[in-house]
Design an enzyme around this catalytic site. Structure first.
Site, short mmCIF file in Angstrom:
data_model
loop_
_atom_site.label_atom_id
_atom_site.label_comp_id
_atom_site.label_asym_id
_atom_site.label_seq_id
_atom_site.Cartn_x
_atom_site.Cartn_y
_atom_site.Cartn_z
N SER A 133 0.85 -1.18 0.00
CA SER A 133 0.00 0.00 0.00
C SER A 133 0.89 1.23 0.00
O SER A 133 2.08 1.16 0.32
CB SER A 133 -0.87 -0.01 1.27
N TYR A 146 -2.79 -0.88 10.59
CA TYR A 146 -2.62 -1.29 9.20
C TYR A 146 -1.23 -0.90 8.67
O TYR A 146 -0.54 -1.70 8.04
CB TYR A 146 -3.71 -0.63 8.36
#
Length: 274
Positions: A133, A146
């Site tokens: 990401s 995360y």
């Protein structure tokens, strides 16, 4: 014979688009999901699908056995994609919240990869692609759980790539950024389970986050469809010389550049400004 790939997290979003896109290109796709009901839906549209739950070691073992049993022990590619988020300030994250998210977002990736590598070694080639990401490059508020899993996964993937040199196995990172998916909606149960926001020192700061989390306000700025990731995935799988990293969206390119050239405090200021 068609090349084969095992993809995780195929119930929606990036994984689903990848499974459909690669099947259309002639790949033999094993599209796995955490829930059997989602697998049944994929089988109804002609995909080979069975359960793989990153948080369950027995499920990973069974899925690998099923996949290799169907191919006679070979697999050309693995795309580790499934993941979830648990929004909240770092100071409000209980130990259990981190343990739960790491089981899926990091330990599951690692466990599945280790079980697939022997088959790739035996055949002398393979591609392992881990979906990271923009949050594997920089940290952002409310996303600490995360972010930490993606930072850890990037480090583990970098070392694996170095260690696999000369084996015929390519190890690649996909770094999407804002992509249309259900990750926000899927984060709600984890937020409600673990974050006691009303008793947090940041209770008032949580209110705008609650609005963003629970309300469908349309696409984010710079958001791209999942097909944008599939396009880069195809290059990673089919190019003779794949890149080590694939940026997908504008924020990923910007943050990758900013991280290289800005001092830490300047980068913090830029991220805080949004």
């Amino acid at each position: 014979m068609a090349k084969s790939i095992l993809i995780t997290g195929c119930s929606s979003g990036i994984g689903l688009d990848a499974a459909r896109g690669l099947k259309a290109r002639g790949w033999r796709v094993f599209a796995t999901c955490r829930n059997e009901a989602d697998c049944a839906t994929l089988r109804d549209e002609g995909l080979e699908s069975f359960v793989l739950d990153y948080a369950d070691e027995a499920s990973i073992d069974a899925a690998v056995a099923e996949c290799l049993g169907r191919t006679g022990g070979t697999l050309d590619a693995l795309y580790n994609n499934g993941a979830f988020a648990c929004p909240g300030a770092v100071e409000d994250l209980p130990r259990g919240a981190l343990r739960e998210i790491y089981e899926t977002n990091l330990f599951g990736y690692h466990d599945l990869t280790r079980r697939i590598i022997p088959a790739m070694r035996a055949q002398g080639h393979g591609r392992i692609i881990n979906c990271s990401s923009v949050l594997g490059l920089v940290g952002m508020k409310w996303r600490g759980a995360y972010v930490s899993t993606k930072f850890a996964m990037e480090g583990l993937t970098d070392v694996l790539r170095i260690e696999m040199r000369g084996t015929g196995i390519e190890v690649i990172l996909m770094e999407p950024g804002p992509i249309t998916s259900r990750i926000r909606a899927n984060a709600i149960p984890h937020f409600e389970k673990w974050i006691d926001w009303e008793n947090s020192a940041r209770a008032e700061e949580y209110r705008p986050l609650m609005s963003r989390l629970y309300e469908d306000r349309g696409p984010d700025r710079f958001e791209l469809p999942a097909a944008a990731v599939t396009k880069k995935l195809i290059h990673a799988l089919e190019s003779k010389r794949p890149k080590a990293r694939y940026y997908v969206t504008t924020p990923t390119y910007l943050m990758g550049f900013a991280r290289r050239i800005l001092p830490t405090r300047a980068l913090d200021w830029l991220i805080a400004k949004g």
